[in-house]
Motif scaffolding. Structure first.
Motif, short mmCIF file in Angstrom:
data_model
loop_
_atom_site.label_atom_id
_atom_site.label_comp_id
_atom_site.label_asym_id
_atom_site.label_seq_id
_atom_site.Cartn_x
_atom_site.Cartn_y
_atom_site.Cartn_z
N GLY A 199 82.54 -1.30 76.51
CA GLY A 199 81.85 -1.76 75.30
C GLY A 199 80.37 -2.08 75.49
O GLY A 199 79.52 -1.60 74.74
N TRP A 200 80.06 -2.87 76.50
CA TRP A 200 78.66 -3.28 76.68
C TRP A 200 77.76 -2.11 77.04
O TRP A 200 76.59 -2.08 76.67
N GLY A 201 78.28 -1.13 77.76
CA GLY A 201 77.46 0.04 78.10
C GLY A 201 77.31 1.02 76.96
O GLY A 201 76.24 1.57 76.74
N ASN A 202 78.38 1.25 76.20
CA ASN A 202 78.32 2.21 75.10
C ASN A 202 77.68 1.59 73.86
O ASN A 202 76.52 1.79 73.57
N GLN A 203 78.45 0.80 73.11
CA GLN A 203 77.91 0.27 71.86
C GLN A 203 76.97 -0.92 72.09
O GLN A 203 76.07 -1.16 71.27
N GLY A 204 77.14 -1.65 73.19
CA GLY A 204 76.26 -2.78 73.46
C GLY A 204 74.88 -2.38 73.94
O GLY A 204 73.92 -3.11 73.78
N ARG A 205 74.81 -1.21 74.58
CA ARG A 205 73.54 -0.67 75.09
C ARG A 205 72.88 -1.65 76.06
O ARG A 205 71.65 -1.75 76.15
N ALA A 206 73.72 -2.34 76.82
CA ALA A 206 73.21 -3.37 77.73
C ALA A 206 72.23 -2.80 78.74
O ALA A 206 71.21 -3.44 79.07
N ASN A 207 72.50 -1.59 79.23
CA ASN A 207 71.60 -1.00 80.23
C ASN A 207 70.23 -0.70 79.62
O ASN A 207 69.20 -0.94 80.26
N LEU A 208 70.20 -0.23 78.38
CA LEU A 208 68.91 0.07 77.75
C LEU A 208 68.16 -1.22 77.41
O LEU A 208 66.93 -1.29 77.56
N ILE A 209 68.90 -2.22 76.95
CA ILE A 209 68.26 -3.52 76.67
C ILE A 209 67.60 -4.06 77.94
O ILE A 209 66.44 -4.52 77.91
N MET A 210 68.30 -3.98 79.05
CA MET A 210 67.74 -4.49 80.30
C MET A 210 66.57 -3.63 80.79
O MET A 210 65.56 -4.16 81.25
N ASP A 211 66.72 -2.30 80.73
CA ASP A 211 65.60 -1.42 81.13
C ASP A 211 64.33 -1.80 80.38
O ASP A 211 63.25 -1.90 80.97
N ASN A 212 64.47 -1.99 79.07
CA ASN A 212 63.29 -2.28 78.24
C ASN A 212 62.73 -3.68 78.53
O ASN A 212 61.51 -3.86 78.60
N LEU A 213 63.60 -4.66 78.69
CA LEU A 213 63.14 -6.01 79.01
C LEU A 213 62.43 -6.05 80.35
O LEU A 213 61.38 -6.69 80.51
N ILE A 214 63.01 -5.37 81.33
CA ILE A 214 62.42 -5.39 82.68
C ILE A 214 61.08 -4.66 82.67
O ILE A 214 60.09 -5.13 83.26
N ALA A 215 61.02 -3.52 81.95
CA ALA A 215 59.75 -2.77 81.89
C ALA A 215 58.64 -3.60 81.24
O ALA A 215 57.47 -3.49 81.61
N ALA A 216 59.03 -4.45 80.27
CA ALA A 216 58.04 -5.29 79.59
C ALA A 216 57.75 -6.57 80.37
O ALA A 216 56.96 -7.41 79.91
N GLY A 217 58.40 -6.75 81.49
CA GLY A 217 58.19 -7.95 82.28
C GLY A 217 58.82 -9.19 81.67
O GLY A 217 58.46 -10.32 82.02
N GLU A 218 59.76 -8.99 80.75
CA GLU A 218 60.33 -10.14 80.03
C GLU A 218 61.62 -10.66 80.64
O GLU A 218 62.12 -11.70 80.23
N SER A 219 62.17 -9.90 81.56
CA SER A 219 63.37 -10.39 82.25
C SER A 219 63.25 -10.09 83.73
O SER A 219 62.67 -9.08 84.13
#
Lengths: 398, 398
Positions: A199-219
């Motif tokens: 669930g978190w990888g498919n519909q949650g898109r957890a990996n994309l959320i983290m990729d974007n947060l890390i790229a922005a320096g926010e996580s």
């Protein structure tokens, strides 16, 4: 007064489906046909090359099913959408404007509940089925962007307590394989009832959320482990037998309303040691978090509060909150020393009274905690994507 | 005489579907109803908790669809199975004994082609749909065993030539994360037409096949990369327009019958450099293999023969073979020096004449090569699982 700290919210999707299945479709259908025929586009949740279902700028969904010999084609969700047959043998129907985000649905053809052949498959509501993505104003935070990407790894491990090979998914942040001297904190992140470890990888898109947060320096970069929390729980209601609402009933004092002890044992005795042995984790309490949505939030609450020497960061997404008189807070100073982050969230369309009251009571008691409410969303994935997006930046800030 | 070296076999599943859709079901249906009602069990390809479809020891499949208001429910595959409605509103039908292994299928309810809600989803035949696993005598080689497991990683990377984020899956063998000084050879492994990068990990069970082979000491550990080879190809036939069988026609000499140049460029200029940069590969020709099934075999043939300084091991699974007068063999000594393994396989129910003839002609010319024929299987995944199982032990033996 103690507000209800653990709800039955994770049963809502199921109860909703049962209710919908029994409702008369004509009465609950949208009051008028959808006026906007322009600007309908294939949903982003569709299979490649599939023109339907579609969505428009109002958030309406339009379904089209080729079933020339059918007597009736319906979408049971949203009060029941009766599709209308056209000259070409295709049945078409349009919803009212829907909430932003991700919604499970089914197609019913002459009494058969089946997946929509236009939708990608997602696991939820106890089956691999269909879902539609309604574009959201804030959808960029979970979009595929041209940033460094982490990996989503399918990992098999042996569980002694169940004598079975189990599967989890592990997100490793960008750069994990490059600097093999670096070690990372870990978030254990759980799905809801009638969902699974996908669930978190498919519909949650957890990996994309983290990729974007890390790229922005926010996580901070950290590992996320997504396991299967099971869909049954001892001592509680089972599918088809929803509990009476509210009230703790005759439950003996100190006995949890729901018994997640089987999964708790897997988590603490098997999964965490496996992850610490096979990934470059920082294997201590300050660098270990747990969060979950709905039933996964209830599991998080139960497992973390019983293991505060194991976890320091707690996230409950539409999955209950912690009352000021909870036994885990009997020694507030000890709690404050051990719990670095306590985060509770709900969608604004959920019943948030208890969570808000508990948030304020904890603050009044000097226990810093975060309450987040996702605007205009219900007990659905958009609430939980937004929750992860706001929870992750709070983690492991040293 | 030169045997046809590159076939159109990868179009067979599609052509078969078109033919079945046009055929009269009553005539093509099994001649007699299935007699064996005992010993039917839920298929291993089912979703958790789903009782249907079922399989029995004869290899028959039994389908059951609850569709109380339907006029007709069919499974279009295997000549067309007409399901019969029972008192309970459920439609049931049984096939003749099927080949061992994995078969795609659909349910047709009153003219609507939909997935079976009992089956897990698999991508093939151009859509996420249903499939059934018929137990095979040799099924242990792709079973989940209690052995050390590798990881199947979902990896995103940026492609300059298509200006897109692409997805591939990467199998890393057991122990990959433990000894970070060790480097590994790589096999690039391709799916067939109307399939995608999920095929080898889901229905192909490539990770389990490798885990078991490595645990038994029968294969060297290596990395496997599974990318998306696309479903279209320039210069060749497209969906809905099958080519005339046989004959090279008026094709200019030296021009490949099918142009996979877009994917070839991604493979050699983008994917291989990305993998070599982000995984601990041995980044040279002796430690790089490519194999594929059906269309993926044709791609493997074209890409490897045009890049013999890049690849040393070649596997064509139901995807053509190499004739003794192929231009790539104009200098046989150079070919023998560069190509460490040439492996060609087919199912015994496929047309294997050309592959066998080419195998023998190459042997006669002193070019060692392997021909494998999967017993009692057609142009399907059981052939390709067995092919990988026999190909992998030949790789990177130093």
């Amino acid at each position: 007064m103690r507000a209800a700290s653990t709800g039955f919210a994770w049963l809502l999707p199921l109860v909703g489906q049962i209710a919908l299945a029994q409702s008369a479709p004509a009465q609950d259908a949208p009051a008028e046909p959808a006026p906007a025929v322009e600007a309908f586009k294939p949903a982003s949740s569709n299979q490649g090359g599939k023109e339907y279902p579609q969505v428009n700028s109002e958030g309406r969904a339009r379904f089209r099913i080729v079933a020339p010999e059918a007597r009736s084609v319906r979408v049971p969700e949203w009060g029941g959408i009766d599709l209308t047959k056209g000259e070409d043998g295709a049945w078409v129907g349009t919803t009212r404007p829907l909430d932003e985000g991700f919604h499970y649905y089914r197609i019913n053809i002459d009494g058969a509940d089946v997946p929509d052949p236009g939708s990608k498959p997602f696991y939820g509501a106890g089956r691999w089925g269909s879902a539609i993505e309604i574009p959201a104003e804030d959808q960029d935070f979970y979009a595929v962007e041209d940033v460094p990407h982490g990996q989503l790894r399918e990992v098999l491990y042996h569980s002694e307590s169940t004598d079975a090979t189990r599967r989890c998914f592990v997100y490793t942040p960008p750069g994990y394989d490059e600097d093999t001297s670096k070690r990372y904190p870990v978030l254990y992140l759980q799905h809801g009832a009638f969902e699974d470890e996908t669930g978190w990888g498919n519909q949650g898109r957890a990996n994309l959320i983290m990729d974007n947060l890390i790229a922005a320096g926010e996580s901070k970069p950290f590992i996320i482990v997504m396991d299967n929390g099971g869909n049954n729980f001892a001592g509680g209601p089972r599918r088809g037998a929803p509990p009476a609402p509210g009230g703790a009933g005759g439950r003996p004092p100190g006995r949890p309303r729901f018994d997640f002890s089987g999964f708790a044992k897997i988590m603490t005795d098997e999964l965490i040691p496996f992850i610490d042995a096979h990934f470059r984790t920082i294997a201590d309490q300050p660098h270990r978090a747990m969060a979950g949505l709905s039933m996964g939030g209830a599991q998080t609450r139960q497992i973390t509060l019983a293991n505060l020497d194991t976890f320091s960061h707690i996230g409950l997404f539409s999955g209950g909150s912690i009352a000021a008189d909870d036994p885990a807070l009997a020694d507030p100073e000890a709690f404050k020393e051990k719990v670095e982050v306590l985060f509770v969230s709900y969608g604004s369309r959920e019943n948030t009274a208890a969570a808000k009251a508990n948030h304020e009571a904890l603050e009044a008691a000097g226990i810093v905690n975060t309450y987040y409410e996702s605007p205009n969303t219900a007990h659905e994935w958009q609430t939980w994507r937004r929750s992860l997006y706001r929870f992750a930046p709070l983690l492991f800030r040293d």
